[in-house]
Design a protein around this motif. Structure first.
Motif, PDB file in Angstrom:
ATOM      1  N   ASP A 366      -4.802  80.580  34.478  1.00  0.00           N
ATOM      2  CA  ASP A 366      -3.877  80.683  33.339  1.00  0.00           C
ATOM      3  C   ASP A 366      -4.135  81.518  32.506  1.00  0.00           C
ATOM      4  OD1 ASP A 366      -1.717  78.463  32.285  1.00  0.00           O
ATOM      5  OD2 ASP A 366      -3.124  78.674  30.499  1.00  0.00           O
ATOM      6  N   SER A 367      -3.466  82.139  31.897  1.00  0.00           N
ATOM      7  CA  SER A 367      -2.698  82.973  31.283  1.00  0.00           C
ATOM      8  C   SER A 367      -4.252  83.041  29.685  1.00  0.00           C
ATOM      9  CB  SER A 367      -2.538  84.389  30.837  1.00  0.00           C
ATOM     10  OG  SER A 367      -1.019  82.757  30.032  1.00  0.00           O
ATOM     11  N   ARG A 370      -7.092  81.805  29.829  1.00  0.00           N
ATOM     12  CA  ARG A 370      -8.193  83.409  30.488  1.00  0.00           C
ATOM     13  C   ARG A 370      -8.530  84.156  28.720  1.00  0.00           C
ATOM     14  NH1 ARG A 370      -8.478  86.046  35.223  1.00  0.00           N
ATOM     15  NH2 ARG A 370      -8.297  88.041  33.946  1.00  0.00           N
ATOM     16  N   ASP A 371      -7.338  84.076  27.625  1.00  0.00           N
ATOM     17  CA  ASP A 371      -7.111  84.491  27.113  1.00  0.00           C
ATOM     18  C   ASP A 371      -8.491  84.506  25.937  1.00  0.00           C
ATOM     19  OD1 ASP A 371      -4.534  86.529  27.523  1.00  0.00           O
ATOM     20  OD2 ASP A 371      -3.634  85.268  26.229  1.00  0.00           O
TER      21      ASP A 371
END
Length: 377
Positions: A366-367, A370-371
């Protein structure tokens, strides 16, 4: 023989008496067209983006701006209030970082359930006595109850945008009955905040661009309840241990000193919501969440958003004993929970978080999460 105005006065007196018997603490009547200024004010707020991502406000703009646009048969609006004044200062728990703070209005049964049945009974009486059509609303339709309550004399919209009452401070649940009956109206209440700015000054995120204006994009109550994604990073530290709503601007209002604690036991806080431990809440699964918050407004946000808020509270707690619970939530199936867990771990144990970062980045799909692993506290 009584004339039409005398008959209307008697009907209103009967409705008022019955409302008090049903447990309503405030009662007033306004014409349905009493606030012709609302469409312009609403349009300005929407144009400024103060509604954040609550798109339903923009989608219902035309109906929201006028009771008669909502229902063309409306001639009068009966506004009613129920006092939910808390028994203790909601802000006192800010210093107890291991506990979660639930907004005072959500420590009771869901106010929709409390008020709607009473409103229906009252509306039925009005329909029978006046031979009129009626519609009942409790914060579930595009009706601007607060300015209408001001027009009906229940109080005034304070600088924090919430209705303030001389008798109940900032602690009133509102409900409304629209009716086709032409009823005698009450005098509107004048704004009585004077030079006081305590509600504006106390806001931890400066969510008021001006007195009487609230920007949801900076409001902790909005982010903890309405917002579905990650809490923006700039608001996580100010969020502290608030896990549902934020009462600061209400709790500091000087008019609260006149507000008595609710006279009805069923509106008093459920004990389990007064001092909930973050260590217990972070362990909740969906079934446990549903059982604990059955009949509560909190249930509407779902377990993932509550866990997100709880993990933000844990990240602000300075309690290293909660690190194991945070580690378990790093593998939660919901990315909004995993992301909040990353932030909490970075706050409590940054060295461990850094040691895990590369492995987690390589395996996280999931972006938004990850951020969180790639970001900074």
């Amino acid at each position: 023989m009584a004339g039409p105005s005398q008959i209307a006065d008697r009907i209103v007196e009967d409705i008022r008496t019955r409302a008090e018997a049903l447990g309503f603490d405030a009662f007033g009547i306004a014409r349905a067209d009493a606030r012709p200024d609302l469409p312009e004010k609403l349009a300005h707020a929407l144009a400024e983006g103060w509604h954040a991502d609550m798109e339903w406000m923009a989608e219902t703009e035309e109906r929201r701006g006028s009771p008669q646009k909502l229902w063309d048969g409306a001639r009068s609006v009966i506004l009613l209030g129920v006092n939910y004044g808390p028994q203790t200062d909601p802000m006192a728990l800010l210093a107890e970082k291991k506990l979660g703070i639930i907004s005072a209005y959500a420590r009771n049964r869901d106010y929709h359930d409390i008020i709607k049945g009473r409103l229906k009974e009252l509306a039925g009486l009005l329909a029978r006595r006046a031979g009129a059509d009626v519609k009942v609303f409790v914060d579930t339709a595009p009706l601007m109850e607060k300015p209408l309550a001001e027009a009906a004399g229940l109080g005034w919209q304070g600088k924090h945008s919430v209705l303030v009452s001389r008798d109940f401070g900032s602690w009133l649940f509102l409900g409304a009955i629209l009716t086709s009956a032409e009823l005698p109206v009450d005098a509107p209440h004048a704004e009585s905040c004077g030079s006081c700015t305590k509600c504006l000054d106390i806001c931890p995120t400066n969510a008021f661009p001006a007195p009487f204006r609230l920007d949801a994009r900076k409001c902790l109550a909005y982010y903890s309840v309405e917002h579905k994604g990650q809490i923006p990073r700039e608001f996580r530290r100010p969020m502290a241990n608030r896990i549902y709503g934020c009462d600061d601007c209400l709790a500091v209002c000087p008019w609260n000193k006149f507000a008595s604690v609710s006279r009805e036991a069923r509106l008093r806080s459920r004990p389990e919501f007064e001092r909930p431990a973050l260590a217990d809440l972070v362990k909740l699964d969906d079934a446990g969440f549903r059982a604990l918050f059955a009949g509560s407004p909190v249930k509407r946000i779902g377990v993932a958003r509550l866990l997100r808020n709880v993990l933000i509270g844990i990240g602000n707690s300075d309690d290293l004993s909660l690190v194991p619970a945070v580690l378990e939530r790093l593998d939660d199936p919901d990315p909004v929970v995993r992301g909040a867990a990353v932030w909490a771990l970075r706050r409590l144990d940054p060295d461990r978080a850094e040691a895990m970062r590369l492995d987690r980045l390589s395996s996280e799909g999931d972006s938004s999460v990850r951020d969180e692993w790639a970001g900074v506290v």
